[in-house]
Design a protein around this motif. Structure first.
Motif, PDB file in Angstrom:
ATOM      1  N   VAL A 103       0.836  -1.201   0.000  1.00 32.75           N
ATOM      2  CA  VAL A 103       0.000   0.000   0.000  1.00 32.75           C
ATOM      3  C   VAL A 103       0.874   1.256   0.000  1.00 32.75           C
ATOM      4  O   VAL A 103       0.604   2.227  -0.719  1.00 32.75           O
ATOM      5  N   PHE A 104       1.953   1.245   0.792  1.00 32.61           N
ATOM      6  CA  PHE A 104       2.882   2.375   0.869  1.00 32.61           C
ATOM      7  C   PHE A 104       3.469   2.676  -0.510  1.00 32.61           C
ATOM      8  O   PHE A 104       3.491   3.830  -0.961  1.00 32.61           O
ATOM      9  N   ASP A 105       3.926   1.630  -1.201  1.00 37.68           N
ATOM     10  CA  ASP A 105       4.507   1.810  -2.533  1.00 37.68           C
ATOM     11  C   ASP A 105       3.454   2.279  -3.530  1.00 37.68           C
ATOM     12  O   ASP A 105       3.719   3.139  -4.377  1.00 37.68           O
ATOM     13  N   ALA A 106       2.249   1.713  -3.427  1.00 38.95           N
ATOM     14  CA  ALA A 106       1.187   2.067  -4.376  1.00 38.95           C
ATOM     15  C   ALA A 106       0.778   3.525  -4.248  1.00 38.95           C
ATOM     16  O   ALA A 106       0.341   4.138  -5.228  1.00 38.95           O
ATOM     17  N   TYR A 107       0.930   4.087  -3.052  1.00 39.79           N
ATOM     18  CA  TYR A 107       0.597   5.502  -2.836  1.00 39.79           C
ATOM     19  C   TYR A 107       1.853   6.382  -2.877  1.00 39.79           C
ATOM     20  O   TYR A 107       1.880   7.458  -2.288  1.00 39.79           O
ATOM     21  N   TYR A 108       2.873   5.909  -3.583  1.00 41.02           N
ATOM     22  CA  TYR A 108       4.071   6.689  -3.857  1.00 41.02           C
ATOM     23  C   TYR A 108       4.752   7.198  -2.582  1.00 41.02           C
ATOM     24  O   TYR A 108       5.223   8.340  -2.512  1.00 41.02           O
ATOM     25  N   GLY A 109       4.788   6.336  -1.566  1.00 45.70           N
ATOM     26  CA  GLY A 109       5.511   6.682  -0.351  1.00 45.70           C
ATOM     27  C   GLY A 109       4.789   7.650   0.560  1.00 45.70           C
ATOM     28  O   GLY A 109       5.430   8.317   1.383  1.00 45.70           O
ATOM     29  N   ASP A 110       3.472   7.732   0.470  1.00 46.37           N
ATOM     30  CA  ASP A 110       2.704   8.590   1.366  1.00 46.37           C
ATOM     31  C   ASP A 110       2.952   8.135   2.814  1.00 46.37           C
ATOM     32  O   ASP A 110       2.768   6.962   3.147  1.00 46.37           O
ATOM     33  N   LEU A 111       3.356   9.068   3.675  1.00 44.46           N
ATOM     34  CA  LEU A 111       3.738   8.717   5.049  1.00 44.46           C
ATOM     35  C   LEU A 111       2.588   8.181   5.888  1.00 44.46           C
ATOM     36  O   LEU A 111       2.817   7.586   6.937  1.00 44.46           O
ATOM     37  N   ARG A 112       1.360   8.372   5.430  1.00 42.40           N
ATOM     38  CA  ARG A 112       0.234   7.784   6.167  1.00 42.40           C
ATOM     39  C   ARG A 112       0.339   6.265   6.205  1.00 42.40           C
ATOM     40  O   ARG A 112      -0.206   5.626   7.105  1.00 42.40           O
ATOM     41  N   PHE A 113       1.018   5.673   5.220  1.00 40.57           N
ATOM     42  CA  PHE A 113       1.104   4.220   5.114  1.00 40.57           C
ATOM     43  C   PHE A 113       2.512   3.702   5.400  1.00 40.57           C
ATOM     44  O   PHE A 113       2.841   2.569   5.072  1.00 40.57           O
ATOM     45  N   GLN A 114       3.332   4.527   6.006  1.00 39.77           N
ATOM     46  CA  GLN A 114       4.739   4.165   6.218  1.00 39.77           C
ATOM     47  C   GLN A 114       4.874   2.873   7.034  1.00 39.77           C
ATOM     48  O   GLN A 114       4.298   2.741   8.110  1.00 39.77           O
ATOM     49  N   PRO A 115       5.639   1.891   6.538  1.00 39.34           N
ATOM     50  CA  PRO A 115       5.875   0.661   7.298  1.00 39.34           C
ATOM     51  C   PRO A 115       6.648   0.946   8.583  1.00 39.34           C
ATOM     52  O   PRO A 115       7.288   1.989   8.729  1.00 39.34           O
ATOM     53  N   SER A 116       6.604   0.002   9.509  1.00 42.29           N
ATOM     54  CA  SER A 116       7.236   0.162  10.817  1.00 42.29           C
ATOM     55  C   SER A 116       8.562  -0.587  10.885  1.00 42.29           C
ATOM     56  O   SER A 116       8.641  -1.769  10.542  1.00 42.29           O
ATOM     57  N   GLN A 117       9.588   0.111  11.364  1.00 45.62           N
ATOM     58  CA  GLN A 117      10.875  -0.547  11.577  1.00 45.62           C
ATOM     59  C   GLN A 117      10.777  -1.608  12.667  1.00 45.62           C
ATOM     60  O   GLN A 117      11.493  -2.608  12.641  1.00 45.62           O
ATOM     61  N   VAL A 118       9.901  -1.389  13.634  1.00 41.21           N
ATOM     62  CA  VAL A 118       9.707  -2.391  14.698  1.00 41.21           C
ATOM     63  C   VAL A 118       9.244  -3.708  14.096  1.00 41.21           C
ATOM     64  O   VAL A 118       9.759  -4.786  14.429  1.00 41.21           O
ATOM     65  N   GLN A 119       8.273  -3.634  13.193  1.00 41.49           N
ATOM     66  CA  GLN A 119       7.780  -4.863  12.576  1.00 41.49           C
ATOM     67  C   GLN A 119       8.814  -5.477  11.641  1.00 41.49           C
ATOM     68  O   GLN A 119       8.955  -6.709  11.581  1.00 41.49           O
ATOM     69  N   LYS A 120       9.550  -4.649  10.931  1.00 42.52           N
ATOM     70  CA  LYS A 120      10.583  -5.171  10.033  1.00 42.52           C
ATOM     71  C   LYS A 120      11.654  -5.936  10.808  1.00 42.52           C
ATOM     72  O   LYS A 120      12.200  -6.934  10.321  1.00 42.52           O
ATOM     73  N   GLU A 121      11.969  -5.470  12.016  1.00 45.83           N
ATOM     74  CA  GLU A 121      12.938  -6.186  12.847  1.00 45.83           C
ATOM     75  C   GLU A 121      12.429  -7.575  13.207  1.00 45.83           C
ATOM     76  O   GLU A 121      13.189  -8.549  13.217  1.00 45.83           O
ATOM     77  N   LEU A 122      11.147  -7.672  13.517  1.00 41.23           N
ATOM     78  CA  LEU A 122      10.574  -8.981  13.836  1.00 41.23           C
ATOM     79  C   LEU A 122      10.661  -9.908  12.627  1.00 41.23           C
ATOM     80  O   LEU A 122      10.999 -11.090  12.760  1.00 41.23           O
ATOM     81  N   VAL A 123      10.340  -9.381  11.441  1.00 46.52           N
ATOM     82  CA  VAL A 123      10.416 -10.194  10.227  1.00 46.52           C
ATOM     83  C   VAL A 123      11.853 -10.645   9.983  1.00 46.52           C
ATOM     84  O   VAL A 123      12.110 -11.820   9.672  1.00 46.52           O
ATOM     85  N   ALA A 124      12.797  -9.734  10.149  1.00 45.31           N
ATOM     86  CA  ALA A 124      14.206 -10.068   9.943  1.00 45.31           C
ATOM     87  C   ALA A 124      14.679 -11.153  10.904  1.00 45.31           C
ATOM     88  O   ALA A 124      15.516 -11.992  10.555  1.00 45.31           O
ATOM     89  N   ALA A 125      14.125 -11.143  12.108  1.00 43.58           N
ATOM     90  CA  ALA A 125      14.514 -12.129  13.120  1.00 43.58           C
ATOM     91  C   ALA A 125      13.761 -13.444  12.982  1.00 43.58           C
ATOM     92  O   ALA A 125      14.037 -14.401  13.718  1.00 43.58           O
ATOM     93  N   GLY A 126      12.802 -13.506  12.061  1.00 46.97           N
ATOM     94  CA  GLY A 126      12.003 -14.713  11.907  1.00 46.97           C
ATOM     95  C   GLY A 126      10.922 -14.864  12.952  1.00 46.97           C
ATOM     96  O   GLY A 126      10.309 -15.926  13.081  1.00 46.97           O
ATOM     97  N   ARG A 127      10.673 -13.792  13.695  1.00 48.17           N
ATOM     98  CA  ARG A 127       9.615 -13.823  14.712  1.00 48.17           C
ATOM     99  C   ARG A 127       8.312 -13.353  14.056  1.00 48.17           C
ATOM    100  O   ARG A 127       7.925 -12.193  14.165  1.00 48.17           O
ATOM    101  N   LEU A 128       7.667 -14.276  13.398  1.00 48.23           N
ATOM    102  CA  LEU A 128       6.541 -13.931  12.542  1.00 48.23           C
ATOM    103  C   LEU A 128       5.202 -13.974  13.261  1.00 48.23           C
ATOM    104  O   LEU A 128       4.170 -13.695  12.665  1.00 48.23           O
ATOM    105  N   GLY A 129       5.213 -14.317  14.542  1.00 45.44           N
ATOM    106  CA  GLY A 129       3.969 -14.380  15.298  1.00 45.44           C
ATOM    107  C   GLY A 129       3.635 -15.788  15.710  1.00 45.44           C
ATOM    108  O   GLY A 129       4.524 -16.619  15.931  1.00 45.44           O
ATOM    109  N   ARG A 130       2.357 -16.086  15.780  1.00 45.04           N
ATOM    110  CA  ARG A 130       1.909 -17.398  16.250  1.00 45.04           C
ATOM    111  C   ARG A 130       2.512 -18.543  15.440  1.00 45.04           C
ATOM    112  O   ARG A 130       2.893 -19.582  15.992  1.00 45.04           O
TER     113      ARG A 130
END
Length: 505
Positions: free
Chosen positions: A251-278
């Motif tokens: 969604v962020f990319d589709a709206y040309y980087g509109d900050l309303r949809f900015q991804p979270s570095q906190v969540q990206k860290e979890l993804v990088a660590a393989g901590r994907l949730g349940r």
């Protein structure tokens, strides 16, 4: 056009969880359904799975045995795409890949009758792009079910640039005949739900990143004060952080980087660590065997509070007064700007300003700010924060008052808008922009958020309950505090407030 005739054949392509669920819905509604998957035997296995699932409903007394037998009899596996040629409606629920879906639609257009409707269950791809290059793009439409399809009520009926209105009306009526709650949407990134829901995750992630409180406390506030089924951290752990982050990035990319949809570095860290949730055992919470679930932090006070002064109209907080009175608190009323005076303390609903800034701006001593609640007469938890010069004694008087009324009280750092208020204001802001841009009507957006993601109240209806002035001022103060376009108020909110109108007019 009206709903598809009950004798019209429906075809579903893709026998995964979503495709099988859609096939079950159509068959239970009375249609003969052909289910196709390019994996040998997958369609037959999916039908067997549906039969077992329906048998369990019979065992629980939730389904008539005859209905089960007739539903299963209407489901047939297809051995090839050519076997779908007689379908009046084909719904594809295959991999979320533009090129693969376009290739499939080209094949279907060559096989099926000119009157056949080709629907995609895509959750994020442009219907306009999917239809581009086809001979009959006016027959292509989005029919976005939510997982699990047999249980979730919402269906987004998504029109591309070329989609015939009559086709959209037919699928809308068909979804309704299938027992669903359909909404019309225009093909824009995220459609309704995946666009409007972004702030629900984004604001909690930002509050966590800025040290407002821990995950358990923020989740508890959204549940017990906001009335949401789950908090943002619980929900993203359930969805999977890889999936949620990918949707946000899309969604962020589709709206040309509109900050309303900015991804979270906190969540990206979890993804990088393989901590994907349940599904991986760890996310924001630990799901491994023996792990203990953290509890929300709470403030407690032993102060004695038996009376308070009500100054002016408390607006959306008015139900709190009945609750205080029922708990034995003596209320004295006088004119003022919508505040409560409790001993030395001043208590006010947040308006998006920092507590310390508001205390300075408005000349208020011992200021404590309270968060929004869905219903102050029944909420079990509430958040507060306070200005830096507020005394411990004044804060404890507020905590004691709220405890007496039956609230669990959680403290947040002095951040603008607290938790529930800023989340709801941002949801309403995104919903208002979607209305402004012609994505969907206000009524359909509110219905979509309630039926699709179980919100306790539609964002626009919630903004009207709070008051458009208060919602708008909250957003303006958030934008001033952060200095970011992320919090810019929608033009529709500004215009509707200036006109003295309603968002649902």
């Amino acid at each position: 056009m009206s709903a598809l005739h009950i004798e019209a054949q429906v075809a579903v392509i893709g026998a995964g969880a979503m495709g099988a669920g859609i096939a079950q819905v159509a068959a239970q509604a009375g249609h003969a359904v052909r289910l196709y998957d390019n994996r040998p035997g997958a369609a037959a296995q999916a039908i067997d799975g549906i039969a077992r699932q329906l048998a369990r409903l019979v065992d629980k007394g939730k389904l008539n045995p005859c209905e089960r037998e007739s539903t299963v009899a209407r489901l047939q596996p297809a051995e090839s795409l050519e076997a779908l040629a007689d379908a009046a409606l084909v719904i594809e629920a295959i991999v979320e890949d533009l090129d693969i879906k376009q290739q499939l639609l080209r094949q279907l257009e060559a096989l099926c009758a000119e009157t056949c409707i080709l629907a995609s269950n895509t959750s994020s791809l442009s219907i306009t792009r999917l239809a581009a290059g086809l001979a009959r793009p006016e027959r292509v439409i989005g029919m976005h079910f939510f997982n699990p399809a047999p249980l979730m009520a919402l269906v987004e009926v998504v029109s591309g640039l070329a989609t015939e209105p009559a086709v959209a009306d037919t699928l809308y009526d068909t979804a309704k005949a299938w027992g669903k709650q359909p909404v019309h949407a225009r093909s824009t990134p995220g459609f309704i739900v995946n666009r409007v829901a972004r702030p629900f995750y984004a604001e909690s992630l930002r509050l966590l990143q800025e040290g407002a409180a821990d995950c358990a406390s923020l989740d508890a506030l959204l549940r017990e004060a906001g009335g949401f089924r789950m908090g943002a951290f619980e929900l993203t752990d359930l969805i999977g952080h890889d999936v949620n982050d990918a949707v946000t990035c899309s969604v962020f990319d589709a709206y040309y980087g509109d900050l309303r949809f900015q991804p979270s570095q906190v969540q990206k860290e979890l993804v990088a660590a393989g901590r994907l949730g349940r599904k991986s055992g760890q996310g924001f919470y630990d799901y491994r065997e023996g792990a203990e679930r953290p509890q929300p932090a709470e403030l407690r006070s032993s102060a004695e509070v038996t009376r308070c002064v009500v100054e002016g109209d408390l607006g959306v907080m008015q139900p709190l007064l009945q609750r205080l009175s029922a708990s034995g608190v003596e209320l004295t009323r006088r004119a003022g700007q919508g505040l409560l005076r409790i001993g030395d303390a001043t208590l006010a609903l947040s308006d998006g300003r920092l507590a310390s800034q508001r205390a300075r701006d408005d000349g208020l001593q011992n200021l404590v700010l309270i968060d929004l609640a869905l219903d102050y007469s029944s909420a079990t938890r509430i958040a507060i924060t306070w200005a830096r010069n507020t005394t411990i004694e004044a804060r404890d008087q507020v905590v004691a008052l709220l405890q007496r009324a039956g609230f669990n009280v959680s403290a947040l750092a002095d951040l603008p808008g607290l938790a529930v208020l800023r989340t709801v204001a941002m949801l309403a802001n995104e919903a208002a922009d979607a209305v402004l841009q012609g994505v969907a009507s206000a009524a359909d957006i509110d219905l979509a958020m309630c039926a699709g993601v179980n919100y306790p109240l539609g964002p626009l209806a919630w903004a009207e309950r709070i008051g458009l002035a208060h919602t708008l001022h909250t957003l303006e103060h958030l934008q001033q505090a952060y200095g970011e376009e992320r919090y810019r108020p929608s033009l529709l909110l500004r215009r509707t407030h200036a006109e003295g109108g309603r968002l649902h007019d």
